[in-house]
Write a protein that holds these residues in place. Structure first.
Motif, mmCIF file in Angstrom:
data_model
loop_
_atom_site.group_PDB
_atom_site.id
_atom_site.type_symbol
_atom_site.label_atom_id
_atom_site.label_comp_id
_atom_site.label_asym_id
_atom_site.label_seq_id
_atom_site.Cartn_x
_atom_site.Cartn_y
_atom_site.Cartn_z
ATOM 1 N N THR A 123 0.829 -1.205 0.000
ATOM 2 C CA THR A 123 0.000 0.000 0.000
ATOM 3 C C THR A 123 0.859 1.248 0.000
ATOM 4 O OG1 THR A 123 -1.567 -1.256 1.294
ATOM 5 C CG2 THR A 123 -1.951 1.099 1.137
ATOM 6 N N SER A 124 1.896 1.266 0.832
ATOM 7 C CA SER A 124 2.691 2.485 0.851
ATOM 8 C C SER A 124 3.517 2.617 -0.426
ATOM 9 C CB SER A 124 3.557 2.585 2.104
ATOM 10 O OG SER A 124 4.516 1.593 2.088
ATOM 11 N N ALA A 125 3.950 1.482 -0.992
ATOM 12 C CA ALA A 125 4.669 1.565 -2.269
ATOM 13 C C ALA A 125 3.762 2.176 -3.333
ATOM 14 C CB ALA A 125 5.130 0.177 -2.720
ATOM 15 N N TRP A 126 2.505 1.743 -3.291
ATOM 16 C CA TRP A 126 1.573 2.219 -4.314
ATOM 17 C C TRP A 126 1.216 3.685 -4.099
ATOM 18 C CZ3 TRP A 126 -3.940 3.119 -4.804
ATOM 19 C CH2 TRP A 126 -4.335 3.197 -6.148
ATOM 20 N N LEU A 127 0.964 4.047 -2.845
ATOM 21 C CA LEU A 127 0.540 5.427 -2.579
ATOM 22 C C LEU A 127 1.682 6.413 -2.746
ATOM 23 C CD1 LEU A 127 -1.734 4.961 0.549
ATOM 24 C CD2 LEU A 127 -2.427 5.406 -1.796
ATOM 25 N N LEU A 128 2.888 6.011 -2.311
ATOM 26 C CA LEU A 128 3.977 6.987 -2.253
ATOM 27 C C LEU A 128 4.896 6.949 -3.462
ATOM 28 C CD1 LEU A 128 5.007 6.475 1.470
ATOM 29 C CD2 LEU A 128 3.678 8.354 0.534
ATOM 30 N N PHE A 129 5.149 5.750 -3.990
ATOM 31 C CA PHE A 129 6.240 5.661 -4.967
ATOM 32 C C PHE A 129 5.797 5.304 -6.379
ATOM 33 C CE2 PHE A 129 8.053 4.407 -0.792
ATOM 34 C CZ PHE A 129 8.696 5.614 -0.563
ATOM 35 N N ILE A 130 4.924 4.321 -6.523
ATOM 36 C CA ILE A 130 4.588 3.862 -7.882
ATOM 37 C C ILE A 130 3.076 3.807 -8.032
ATOM 38 C CG2 ILE A 130 5.283 2.223 -9.672
ATOM 39 C CD1 ILE A 130 7.074 0.893 -7.599
ATOM 40 N N PRO A 131 2.379 4.927 -8.171
ATOM 41 C CA PRO A 131 0.922 4.868 -8.288
ATOM 42 C C PRO A 131 0.496 4.437 -9.686
ATOM 43 C CG PRO A 131 1.651 7.138 -8.323
ATOM 44 C CD PRO A 131 2.887 6.295 -8.237
ATOM 45 N N HIS A 132 0.862 3.236 -10.056
ATOM 46 C CA HIS A 132 0.581 2.732 -11.397
ATOM 47 C C HIS A 132 -0.276 1.469 -11.267
ATOM 48 C CE1 HIS A 132 1.090 0.829 -15.239
ATOM 49 N NE2 HIS A 132 1.646 1.927 -15.710
ATOM 50 N N PRO A 133 -1.376 1.397 -12.006
ATOM 51 C CA PRO A 133 -2.265 0.246 -11.851
ATOM 52 C C PRO A 133 -1.568 -1.085 -12.106
ATOM 53 C CG PRO A 133 -3.199 1.846 -13.392
ATOM 54 C CD PRO A 133 -1.854 2.365 -13.006
ATOM 55 N N ALA A 134 -0.529 -1.082 -12.942
ATOM 56 C CA ALA A 134 0.143 -2.335 -13.271
ATOM 57 C C ALA A 134 0.808 -2.959 -12.049
ATOM 58 C CB ALA A 134 1.178 -2.107 -14.365
ATOM 59 N N LEU A 135 1.069 -2.150 -11.031
ATOM 60 C CA LEU A 135 1.689 -2.676 -9.820
ATOM 61 C C LEU A 135 0.834 -3.781 -9.206
ATOM 62 C CD1 LEU A 135 4.199 -2.076 -8.073
ATOM 63 C CD2 LEU A 135 2.772 -0.651 -6.658
ATOM 64 N N PHE A 136 -0.493 -3.652 -9.397
ATOM 65 C CA PHE A 136 -1.392 -4.637 -8.819
ATOM 66 C C PHE A 136 -1.213 -6.019 -9.429
ATOM 67 C CE2 PHE A 136 -3.492 -0.857 -7.297
ATOM 68 C CZ PHE A 136 -3.825 -1.251 -6.015
ATOM 69 N N ASN A 137 -0.632 -6.083 -10.618
ATOM 70 C CA ASN A 137 -0.379 -7.395 -11.208
ATOM 71 C C ASN A 137 0.627 -8.193 -10.388
ATOM 72 O OD1 ASN A 137 -2.133 -6.844 -13.251
ATOM 73 N ND2 ASN A 137 -0.567 -6.145 -14.678
ATOM 74 N N LEU A 138 1.459 -7.472 -9.634
ATOM 75 C CA LEU A 138 2.450 -8.152 -8.796
ATOM 76 C C LEU A 138 1.842 -8.677 -7.509
ATOM 77 C CD1 LEU A 138 5.679 -5.964 -8.791
ATOM 78 C CD2 LEU A 138 5.487 -8.347 -9.392
ATOM 79 N N LEU A 139 0.724 -8.055 -7.103
ATOM 80 C CA LEU A 139 0.185 -8.331 -5.768
ATOM 81 C C LEU A 139 -0.090 -9.813 -5.500
ATOM 82 C CD1 LEU A 139 -0.617 -7.001 -3.124
ATOM 83 C CD2 LEU A 139 -2.865 -6.570 -4.059
ATOM 84 N N PRO A 140 -0.744 -10.542 -6.439
ATOM 85 C CA PRO A 140 -0.984 -11.955 -6.138
ATOM 86 C C PRO A 140 0.295 -12.735 -5.878
ATOM 87 C CG PRO A 140 -2.223 -11.291 -8.073
ATOM 88 C CD PRO A 140 -1.319 -10.147 -7.740
ATOM 89 N N VAL A 141 1.335 -12.462 -6.674
ATOM 90 C CA VAL A 141 2.603 -13.183 -6.495
ATOM 91 C C VAL A 141 3.227 -12.839 -5.153
ATOM 92 C CG1 VAL A 141 4.847 -13.629 -7.508
ATOM 93 C CG2 VAL A 141 2.944 -12.990 -8.966
ATOM 94 N N LEU A 142 3.221 -11.536 -4.841
ATOM 95 C CA LEU A 142 3.827 -11.099 -3.580
ATOM 96 C C LEU A 142 3.096 -11.714 -2.389
ATOM 97 C CD1 LEU A 142 4.421 -7.312 -4.350
ATOM 98 C CD2 LEU A 142 6.115 -9.125 -4.284
#
Lengths: 168, 118
Positions: free
Chosen positions: A124-143
């Protein structure tokens, strides 16, 4: 004036030192995918939570993040912010989990919760602060899958550790 | 393992399943393709199968729309990169025949970004 130290302080200092050493040792290993690492220092947090309660675990995890980052030279850098937000979310979830039915969970359950919350907070903080890009969510299941796997492994290590200690 | 441990494990597995389903499930397919050539830019619906012929500096390129997808069928370019790119269907997907100055770009009702730079 001497500052009065209690037995708890020594215990927290000792366990935090252990967690910090593990944290630093782990930072030396390269990770195959950024954001994924075993989080072995969590073993100490979970063990402390089960044996000494939530406030000890809170101290250990915060000390680990702060001291660990100062030693590694990442204090106040993005890495530190991610690490701190992960630690805060996981310790908060562990606090809530104390109230689960059946007087809380065992080592494996706590470890899974902590790992998932750590990853979720960090993400969440990576998304809010550093990389607010929807593609980041593609990593979420793996992470999150990685977090679950390492959470289970760490939980098993904790239960082995505590089990041995109770026998002796 | 206590009851709460099993509950947590089930919750975790359900969460991960949901995440995979939500983010790795079929991405949103586009509704339109924008075909841009050196001197014009036109939008076609992907719902109607059709063959489109456009002309560029090297000659005519043949594009095909079929069952919600689009591809280059023939192009007068030397490397045929555009043809080898194959079918495009996801929103935001882009293919181009650079020598012939033809670019195709899939869009939809809720456009996703390619990249944000700041």
């Amino acid at each position: 004036m001497m500052i009065q130290t209690t037995k708890d302080d020594y215990r927290i200092a000792g366990l935090a030192a252990l967690a910090i050493s593990i944290h630093i040792a782990e930072a030396a290993f390269p990770s195959p995918i950024p954001g994924i690492k075993p989080g072995l220092a969590n073993i100490i947090t979970i063990a402390a939570l089960l044996r000494f309660g939530w406030s000890t675990a809170l101290w250990i995890s915060l000390l680990r993040v702060f001291v660990g980052s100062i030693v590694l030279g990442t204090f106040l850098s993005p890495t530190f912010i991610l690490s701190l937000s992960g630690a805060i979310s996981s310790i908060l979830i562990l606090g809530l989990a104390q109230y689960l039915p059946g007087k809380g969970a065992g080592p494996v359950g706590y470890s899974i919760l902590a790992a998932l919350a750590h990853m979720a907070g960090q993400f969440t903080s990576a998304w809010l602060l550093f990389i607010p890009h929807p593609a980041l969510f593609n990593l979420l299941p793996v992470l999150m899958s990685a977090a679950l796997i390492f959470g289970i492994i760490n939980g098993i290590i904790v239960s082995g550790m505590l089990g041995k200690r109770q026998k002796t | 393992m206590k009851t709460a441990d099993y509950l947590i494990l089930i919750f975790a597995l359900a969460l991960i399943y949901t995440l995979f389903y939500r983010f790795w499930g079929s991405g949103e397919n586009g509704q339109y393709v924008i075909i841009q050539t050196a001197d014009e830019k036109r939008q076609y619906s992907l719902q109607h199968d059709q063959d489109i012929y456009v002309t560029g500096p090297l000659g005519g390129s043949h594009l095909q729309i079929k069952s919600g997808r689009v591809r280059f069928v023939e192009s007068p370019c030397p490397n045929k990169v555009c043809i080898r790119h194959g079918w495009l269907e996801r929103q935001g997907a882009v293919s181009a025949c650079v020598p012939n100055q033809v670019m195709i770009n899939i869009t939809g009702d809720n456009q996703e970004y390619d990249a944000i730079i700041f």
